[in-house]
Design an enzyme around this catalytic site. Structure first.
Site, PDB file in Angstrom:
ATOM      1  N   ASP A 167       1.032  -1.219   0.053  1.00 37.81           N
ATOM      2  CA  ASP A 167      -0.016   0.084  -0.265  1.00 37.81           C
ATOM      3  C   ASP A 167       0.895   1.084   0.026  1.00 37.81           C
ATOM      4  O   ASP A 167       2.099   1.181   0.327  1.00 37.81           O
ATOM      5  CB  ASP A 167      -0.931  -0.077   1.289  1.00 37.81           C
ATOM      6  N   ASP A 176     -10.913   1.508  -2.850  1.00 35.59           N
ATOM      7  CA  ASP A 176     -11.464   1.305  -1.713  1.00 35.59           C
ATOM      8  C   ASP A 176     -13.008   1.162  -1.724  1.00 35.59           C
ATOM      9  O   ASP A 176     -13.705   0.635  -0.691  1.00 35.59           O
ATOM     10  CB  ASP A 176     -10.846   2.267  -0.784  1.00 35.59           C
TER      11      ASP A 176
HETATM   12  C1  GLA Z   1      -5.601   1.888   2.386  1.00 33.04           C
HETATM   13  C2  GLA Z   1      -5.882   0.597   1.617  1.00 33.04           C
HETATM   14  C3  GLA Z   1      -7.363   0.028   2.324  1.00 33.04           C
HETATM   15  C4  GLA Z   1      -6.791  -0.538   3.406  1.00 33.04           C
HETATM   16  C5  GLA Z   1      -6.063   0.545   4.364  1.00 33.04           C
HETATM   17  C6  GLA Z   1      -5.519   0.104   5.520  1.00 33.04           C
HETATM   18  O1  GLA Z   1      -6.594   2.805   2.527  1.00 33.04           O
HETATM   19  O2  GLA Z   1      -6.718   1.186   0.135  1.00 33.04           O
HETATM   20  O3  GLA Z   1      -7.628  -1.106   1.372  1.00 33.04           O
HETATM   21  O4  GLA Z   1      -5.574  -1.481   3.137  1.00 33.04           O
HETATM   22  O5  GLA Z   1      -5.318   1.406   3.452  1.00 33.04           O
HETATM   23  O6  GLA Z   1      -4.812   1.270   6.181  1.00 33.04           O
END
Ligand code: GLA
Length: 724
Positions: free
Chosen positions: A463, A532
């Site tokens: 990420d 997300d």
């Molecule tokens: C980001 C990612 C999510 C999740 C969060 C965790 O927003 O896109 O899928 O992994 O971080 O903090």
């Protein structure tokens, strides 16, 4: 259209003196060196349908008549790499400042260096010792022409580049020009936009240090008449995961060019004597079968030439993020793992919250060991149990980031992007580690490799949750701006090294959802987290724009809870699954709250997905009709004799719903049998249809009828049973 025949030659062939043609199965890209006495230019003569070999030489003689006005200079409108220099006043792809502030670049052609399927045209600015290599490569078995630029400082003083694009492409003259691109933001990535290309310079860019959510580095251009199934389309895409800039220049005189490269307005690259720099690749693709064929050609290219593991079907994963947030415990994860395994899940991924003091987003990032309170004995017991349940194990990591409240930051405050006398602004309570630094790269490689080995991880979700700010690199002096390039290269290097050391490791690219999706990161990752936003209806629009360039097997898509945690929208389980089944299926809901009926239905849907998975993940995509997420729509995948259709109708009151679903891309004479049908009344299992009937008359689907509840969806599978 764009059917590739392996026996066709795909190569760079010489056409007379200083002219070459990149020849693919269906297209020709013709270019050459032109010297007019005072200046040298490398010019694109032609880019379009494949020309007969005998016609190549005449095409290279073709010139567009230009106006004789002294204000109009054609320079920079037909060049592969227009420089800032001479009489040019169009948008440069290369802008250099030499010693003493000299900004007019004057290049002379020195040689052509052929390689297998590629050629480098070498130009030099003799006064200042700048060597420019212009590379053209024809990717085997695809219609993509790949280009990049190398610069080397062979002089005695530094050269600074304000712009160093990978190349400029000329869209042949059309009646009109229309562009297609995507825009977006967090939770609404890859929204399709299509409009007339205004006269002027239209720039899509990211200044964030990553590919970004607001735009994606590609553009398609057509004459305003292309459709999903017909018309000429020219695409340009950049393979890069840092800041970037793509400009479509539509001159008042009519010409349209597209130049693309790394970096954005502001930072500049310093090249000391003896140093060299290579740009990322920019890829061009011509297609004569509309947007659909252009997308299929891109998907084919990504699978054939970009992805490290194109042949593997992606596992069905479970990810705990939406279920638990930061509340990650061994008992909680084990409970979810048991339920996930019972559904047929193959890979169990623990998301954020497992490490350091990370019980919220303000601490612990950078401290990559299991949270001692939550996992006093480490993660071994959890992952042993996960494997005993028949699943492989994965972990979320965010290697480029640090919370100020972490042991790492307390010991290495100099590792973040910063200027000594400026604030260090946080976003999501975190700072960016400078992956341009060798020590940061070595540190990241070390702990990531250790983690993968210790826990036998099959998967990392990598990420990256904030933009660059105060992007200084105090130790680097004149080279400090290079961090905009070198950070991304550092990320690539660490990923590449991890994969080299752990050949079984698979990586998902994520950046606050779909903020790092591009042809550069896909060289070293296996799929990307699309968004997300897991609301099925919103997802349909996101997935629609995503599919323009990227294939279904890289599109990570989860079925999650209803009401959706982001939008509060309530959507039936089946619809949620059917939307996620259009890509690489995952499950991200809180399974402890799903009823026995929901779990049983989910198990059947996972099994149904596994049955169609090869067709979805490796097949040819046809976006059939409709307005994804707004009104009825359908997607179809074809692999060999198998045809899979997923049809949706989110909003029954929208009367734009077509009456019949007409399939595409079938053999018109062949006979197809319905093997799986949820539309038993109109297309029962065992019923047989000619390809022509399916494509011209179409099927009547209950899902598409105007009367019925919202959120109807269905899965249909046909198989070719009699060849034509
Ligand atoms: C980001 C990612 C999510 C999740 C969060 C965790 O927003 O896109 O899928 O992994 O971080 O903090």
């Amino acid at each position: 259209m764009n059917t590739l025949r392996p026996e066709q030659s795909m190569s760079i062939i010489p056409v007379g003196e200083h002219t070459w043609a990149a020849v693919t199965a269906t297209s020709t890209y013709l270019f050459g060196v032109e010297t007019d006495g005072e200046d040298t230019r490398v010019v694109q003569w032609y880019w379009g349908p494949r020309l007969p070999e005998a016609a190549l030489a005449e095409a290279a003689r073709f010139r567009t008549p230009r106006s004789g006005s002294s204000f109009l200079d054609p320079r920079a409108t037909d060049e592969l790499l227009p420089v800032d220099g001479g009489r040019r006043s169009g948008l440069p792809s290369l802008q250099a400042t030499y010693e003493g502030g000299v900004r007019s670049v004057e290049l002379a052609f020195t040689e052509a260096v052929p390689g297998p399927g590629e050629i480098e045209l070498v130009l030099r600015d003799k006064t200042y010792g700048l060597r420019v290599g212009l590379h053209v490569r024809c990717a085997e078995d695809t219609d993509v022409v790949e280009r990049w630029v190398t610069v080397a400082n062979e002089g005695t003083a530094a050269v600074r580049f304000g712009r160093l694009d990978s190349g400029s492409w000329i869209v042949p003259e059309q009646r009109a020009y229309r562009y297609t691109a995507v825009y977006g933001g967090w939770a609404r990535e890859t929204q399709l936009q299509r409009a007339e290309l205004p006269v002027g310079e239209t720039t899509f860019t990211s200044r964030t240090g990553t590919t970004g959510h607001r735009a994606n580095p590609w553009i398609m251009i057509d004459a305003g008449d292309a459709t999903e199934e017909s018309g000429e389309v020219w695409t340009v895409a950049l393979a890069w995961s840092g800041s970037w800039r793509l400009t479509a220049q539509h001159l008042p005189e009519g010409d349209v060019t597209v130049t693309a490269g790394f970096g954005h307005d502001g930072p500049s690259w310093h090249l000391a004597p003896g140093e060299s720099l290579r740009t990322p690749a920019v890829l061009g693709l011509y297609s004569d079968g509309g947007y659909g064929a252009a997308s299929r050609a891109w998907h084919h290219h990504v699978r054939r030439h970009v992805l490290p593991t194109p042949e593997e079907d992606r596992p069905v994963l479970y990810n705990s993020w939406e279920a638990t947030g930061f509340d990650v415990t061994e008992a909680g994860q084990l409970e979810l793992a048991g339920k996930a395994a019972a559904l047929g899940v193959e890979l169990f991924v623990v998301d954020d919250g497992w490490f350091g003091a990370r019980d919220c987003d303000s601490r612990g990032l950078g401290d990559w060991w299991p949270n001692p309170a939550r996992f006093p004995d480490g993660l071994t017991r959890l992952f042993t149990e996960v494997r005993a349940l028949g699943m492989t194990a994965g972990l979320w990591v965010e290697p480029e980031m640090v919370n100020p409240d972490s042991d790492l930051y307390r010991s290495r405050p100099d590792w973040v992007l910063h200027y000594p006398d400026r604030r260090r602004d946080t976003m999501r309570n975190q700072l960016v580690l400078n992956f341009a630094r060798d020590d940061v790269r070595a540190w990241a490689t070390g702990w990531l490799d250790g983690l993968v080995r210790e826990y036998g991880l099959a998967y990392l979700k990598w990420d990256m949750n904030r933009n660059f700010s105060q992007a200084g690199w105090p130790d680097a002096g004149d080279r400090a701006d290079m961090l905009w390039i070198e950070h991304t290269r550092g990320v690539y290097d660490v990923m590449d090294e991890l994969r080299r050391r752990n050949p079984g490791l698979r990586i998902e690219s994520c950046s606050g959802g779909g903020g790092r999706v591009d042809l550069g990161v896909l060289r070293r990752t296996d799929l990307v987290w699309t968004s997300d936003n897991t609301d099925a209806r919103d997802r349909q629009a996101i997935q629609h724009g995503f599919s323009y360039l990227y294939p279904a097997n890289v599109m990570s898509a989860w079925a999650t809870d209803s009401p959706n945690p982001h939008t509060r929208r309530e959507v039936p389980l089946r619809y949620r699954f059917h939307v996620a089944m259009a890509g690489t299926l995952g499950i991200g809901g809180d399974l402890t709250r799903w009823s026995a009926e929901e779990l049983a239905e989910a198990r059947d849907l996972v099994a149904a997905y596994k049955a169609i998975r090869p067709v979805v993940q490796r097949g040819r995509l046809h976006r059939l009709a409709g307005v994804p997420g707004r009104a009825a729509s359908a997607v179809q995948y074809v692999l060999d004799d198998r045809v899979v259709v997923l049809a949706y109708n989110p909003f029954s009151l929208d009367k734009r719903t077509p009456g019949r679903l007409r399939l595409a891309g079938l053999d018109p004479q062949a006979v197809y049998e319905v093997v799986t049908s949820e539309a038993a009344a109109t297309a029962p299992e065992g019923s047989r249809w000619h390809g022509r009937t399916l494509m011209s008359l179409g099927l009547i689907l209950p899902t598409w009828s105007p009367d019925g509840p919202d959120y109807r969806s269905e899965l249909l599978e046909l198989r070719r049973v009699e060849a034509s």
